[in-house]
Design an enzyme around this catalytic site. Structure first.
Site, PDB file in Angstrom:
ATOM      1  N   CYS A 101       0.812  -1.225   0.000  1.00 13.07           N
ATOM      2  CA  CYS A 101       0.000   0.000   0.000  1.00 13.07           C
ATOM      3  C   CYS A 101       0.841   1.269   0.000  1.00 13.07           C
ATOM      4  O   CYS A 101       0.306   2.368  -0.135  1.00 13.07           O
ATOM      5  CB  CYS A 101      -0.949  -0.004   1.186  1.00 13.07           C
ATOM      6  SG  CYS A 101      -1.820  -1.560   1.366  1.00 13.07           S
TER       7      CYS A 101
ATOM      8  N   HIS B 150      -3.019   6.907   2.811  1.00  8.26           N
ATOM      9  CA  HIS B 150      -3.558   5.617   2.363  1.00  8.26           C
ATOM     10  C   HIS B 150      -4.872   5.360   3.104  1.00  8.26           C
ATOM     11  O   HIS B 150      -4.953   5.502   4.320  1.00  8.26           O
ATOM     12  CB  HIS B 150      -2.537   4.518   2.663  1.00  8.26           C
ATOM     13  CG  HIS B 150      -3.071   3.148   2.462  1.00  8.26           C
ATOM     14  ND1 HIS B 150      -3.835   2.797   1.370  1.00  8.26           N
ATOM     15  CD2 HIS B 150      -2.975   2.018   3.233  1.00  8.26           C
ATOM     16  CE1 HIS B 150      -4.172   1.522   1.467  1.00  8.26           C
ATOM     17  NE2 HIS B 150      -3.676   1.033   2.591  1.00  8.26           N
TER      18      HIS B 150
ATOM     19  N   ASN C 245     -10.406  -0.168   1.195  1.00  7.21           N
ATOM     20  CA  ASN C 245      -8.946  -0.118   1.042  1.00  7.21           C
ATOM     21  C   ASN C 245      -8.571  -0.691  -0.325  1.00  7.21           C
ATOM     22  O   ASN C 245      -8.729  -1.882  -0.562  1.00  7.21           O
ATOM     23  CB  ASN C 245      -8.324  -0.944   2.181  1.00  7.21           C
ATOM     24  CG  ASN C 245      -6.808  -1.026   2.089  1.00  7.21           C
ATOM     25  OD1 ASN C 245      -6.211  -0.686   1.067  1.00  7.21           O
ATOM     26  ND2 ASN C 245      -6.180  -1.499   3.151  1.00  7.21           N
TER      27      ASN C 245
HETATM   28  O1  UT7 Z   1      -3.475  -1.625   3.780  1.00  9.32           O
HETATM   29  C1  UT7 Z   1      -3.067  -2.281   4.940  1.00  9.32           C
HETATM   30  C2  UT7 Z   1      -3.989  -3.427   5.193  1.00  9.32           C
HETATM   31  N1  UT7 Z   1      -4.434  -3.683   6.516  1.00  9.32           N
HETATM   32  C3  UT7 Z   1      -4.906  -2.796   7.402  1.00  9.32           C
HETATM   33  O2  UT7 Z   1      -4.862  -1.624   7.251  1.00  9.32           O
HETATM   34  C4  UT7 Z   1      -5.488  -3.388   8.666  1.00  9.32           C
HETATM   35  C5  UT7 Z   1      -5.341  -2.507   9.875  1.00  9.32           C
HETATM   36  N2  UT7 Z   1      -6.204  -3.010  10.946  1.00  9.32           N
HETATM   37  C6  UT7 Z   1      -7.509  -2.758  10.957  1.00  9.32           C
HETATM   38  O3  UT7 Z   1      -8.035  -2.061  10.135  1.00  9.32           O
HETATM   39  C7  UT7 Z   1      -8.310  -3.310  12.122  1.00  9.32           C
HETATM   40  O4  UT7 Z   1      -7.444  -4.031  12.982  1.00  9.32           O
HETATM   41  C8  UT7 Z   1      -9.486  -4.250  11.681  1.00  9.32           C
HETATM   42  C9  UT7 Z   1     -10.585  -3.403  11.048  1.00  9.32           C
HETATM   43  C10 UT7 Z   1      -8.996  -5.287  10.703  1.00  9.32           C
HETATM   44  C11 UT7 Z   1     -10.072  -4.951  12.892  1.00  9.32           C
HETATM   45  O5  UT7 Z   1     -10.498  -3.992  13.850  1.00  9.32           O
HETATM   46  P1  UT7 Z   1     -10.038  -4.108  15.382  1.00  9.32           P
HETATM   47  O6  UT7 Z   1     -10.715  -3.048  16.104  1.00  9.32           O
HETATM   48  O7  UT7 Z   1      -8.551  -4.152  15.414  1.00  9.32           O
HETATM   49  O8  UT7 Z   1     -10.669  -5.507  15.795  1.00  9.32           O
HETATM   50  P2  UT7 Z   1      -9.924  -6.762  16.457  1.00  9.32           P
HETATM   51  O9  UT7 Z   1      -9.154  -7.501  15.406  1.00  9.32           O
HETATM   52  O10 UT7 Z   1      -9.222  -6.295  17.682  1.00  9.32           O
HETATM   53  O11 UT7 Z   1     -11.170  -7.657  16.848  1.00  9.32           O
HETATM   54  C12 UT7 Z   1     -12.059  -7.271  17.908  1.00  9.32           C
HETATM   55  C13 UT7 Z   1     -13.108  -8.367  18.062  1.00  9.32           C
HETATM   56  C14 UT7 Z   1     -12.511  -9.757  18.150  1.00  9.32           C
HETATM   57  O12 UT7 Z   1     -13.288 -10.489  19.056  1.00  9.32           O
HETATM   58  P3  UT7 Z   1     -12.767 -10.704  20.586  1.00  9.32           P
HETATM   59  O13 UT7 Z   1     -11.440 -11.382  20.456  1.00  9.32           O
HETATM   60  O14 UT7 Z   1     -12.673  -9.316  21.154  1.00  9.32           O
HETATM   61  O15 UT7 Z   1     -13.855 -11.551  21.181  1.00  9.32           O
HETATM   62  C15 UT7 Z   1     -12.697 -10.331  16.773  1.00  9.32           C
HETATM   63  O16 UT7 Z   1     -12.833 -11.728  16.766  1.00  9.32           O
HETATM   64  O17 UT7 Z   1     -13.966  -8.371  16.917  1.00  9.32           O
HETATM   65  C16 UT7 Z   1     -14.007  -9.678  16.350  1.00  9.32           C
HETATM   66  N3  UT7 Z   1     -14.157  -9.560  14.909  1.00  9.32           N
HETATM   67  C17 UT7 Z   1     -15.321  -9.313  14.313  1.00  9.32           C
HETATM   68  N4  UT7 Z   1     -16.572  -9.200  14.810  1.00  9.32           N
HETATM   69  C18 UT7 Z   1     -17.552  -8.950  13.931  1.00  9.32           C
HETATM   70  C19 UT7 Z   1     -13.175  -9.577  13.968  1.00  9.32           C
HETATM   71  N5  UT7 Z   1     -13.724  -9.374  12.758  1.00  9.32           N
HETATM   72  C20 UT7 Z   1     -15.047  -9.213  12.940  1.00  9.32           C
HETATM   73  C21 UT7 Z   1     -16.126  -8.958  12.075  1.00  9.32           C
HETATM   74  N6  UT7 Z   1     -17.367  -8.823  12.605  1.00  9.32           N
HETATM   75  N7  UT7 Z   1     -15.966  -8.806  10.738  1.00  9.32           N
END
Ligand code: UT7
Length: 321
Positions: free
Chosen positions: A113, A236, A266
């Site tokens: 990216c 980005h 993205n």
């Molecule tokens: O271009 C570069 C590419 N990548 C990025 O830019 C990614 C950067 N990171 C992010 O954008 C964020 O980390 C995400 C949007 C991917 C995830 O958001 P987050 O606030 O970091 O969520 P998390 O991974 O900490 O997950 C929180 C909770 C978890 O459950 P527990 O462990 O708290 O019980 C996940 O299992 O949310 C759960 N979860 C979801 N729940 C509903 C993960 N994905 C989902 C989902 N729907 N789609």
């Protein structure tokens, strides 16, 4: 010498998908995706290739410059992590698609990216060695819908397909400023030749905020400018919360951070180019603005370029005369 923007263009996948598409088969909700990422819709291809997207964006870009002599283009760079084939490069095929001269240098660039920002820095350096008035076409193009794991609820909703194209030349003035950071690392984010995107979202999020803030501070220091001297930070588009965090780091208002993450998701290498086109086409780049473009991504990679008071209008008149 400094980069001077001549034109921009974009193309998006033909299918619009809202968050309910993912909620229809995964354990997720529209509300969760909006709150955690700021994304509401994204565009996916129907049957368009990465080359189709790149060519459409480039044609849009060149089509906005009536009378422009395409023989001035001496460099074509396409940033992408989702090219259709290893060879020929998307950028090489753009020579044919756009009917460009053949004595030009074309290559694809993979910096995930960060690719669009890296492409600008490479273009700037190459243009310095070419005759005055030479131009570089810098494109970011991605078809990420084919690289996701549709059953990975933690990442599949993030990505979209599209391309952003931009045409640049050099004009007199102070140099632009560039800073990069690379940490060779595959655990945070990887895409195999036949494996889908695998990502530790939280780790990538932390990397993005920490390292993007650092490279932005570096280019500001090189230019001896305070953060508020930059009119627009074109970042980005990965997650609205990442953009908000950078905004807080720099203590600047949201108006300085235009976004389209809500609509486009993205699009990796393409996201900065697509956003740049939106600003250019809506007249928000008046030829005097100081811009800071910054990206981060797999690698892990990160880069920022600061364009101090770029000029548009005079160069267009010269080159289209
Ligand atoms: O271009 C570069 C590419 N990548 C990025 O830019 C990614 C950067 N990171 C992010 O954008 C964020 O980390 C995400 C949007 C991917 C995830 O958001 P987050 O606030 O970091 O969520 P998390 O991974 O900490 O997950 C929180 C909770 C978890 O459950 P527990 O462990 O708290 O019980 C996940 O299992 O949310 C759960 N979860 C979801 N729940 C509903 C993960 N994905 C989902 C989902 N729907 N789609």
């Amino acid at each position: 010498m400094k980069l001077s923007l001549l034109s921009c263009g974009q193309a998006l996948g033909k299918r619009v998908l809202d968050n309910n598409y993912f909620a229809s088969y995964l354990d997720t909700t529209d509300q969760w995706i909006r709150e955690r990422s700021g994304i509401v819709t994204r565009y996916w291809v129907e049957d368009e290739s990465t080359l189709d997207l790149a060519a459409a964006a480039a044609a849009d870009c060149l089509g906005k410059l009536q009378g422009f002599d395409r023989s001035r283009i001496s460099v074509v760079i396409c940033a992408s992590i989702s090219t259709d084939e290893a060879v020929p490069a998307v950028s090489a095929m753009l020579q044919k698609e756009l009917d460009l001269d053949t004595d030009i240098m074309t290559f694809d660039l993979n910096a995930a990216c960060s690719g669009f920002v890296y492409g600008l820095e490479v273009a700037r350096n190459l243009l310095c060695t070419r005759p005055p008035g030479s131009c570089a076409l810098v494109v970011g193009a991605e078809r990420l819908s084919r690289t996701i794991d549709p059953n990975d609820r933690s990442s599949c909703f993030l990505f979209g397909d599209g391309a952003g194209a931009s045409l640049w030349t050099l004009s007199a003035g102070k140099e632009d400023y560039f800073a990069a950071k690379t940490i060779g690392q595959r655990d945070m984010l990887s895409v195999g030749h036949s494996e889908p995107i695998s990502m530790d979202g939280r780790a990538v999020f932390r990397f993005a905020v920490t390292e993007m803030s650092e490279v932005i501070r570096k280019v500001l220091a090189q230019a001896s400018l305070p953060a508020n001297a930059v009119d627009l930070y074109i970042l980005h588009q990965a997650n609205q919360r990442i953009i908000d965090a950078i905004m807080r780091e720099l203590q600047l208002p949201a108006e300085r951070f235009p976004t389209n993450i809500e609509r486009c998701g993205n699009t990796s290498s393409a996201s900065i180019g697509i956003l740049l086109d939106e600003l250019f086409s809506s007249g928000q780049l008046d030829g005097q603005k100081t811009l800071c473009l910054a990206g981060f991504g797999g690698g892990m990679s990160c880069g920022a370029i600061l364009l101090k008071g770029h000029e548009i209008a005079e160069r267009i008149l010269d080159l289209c005369g």
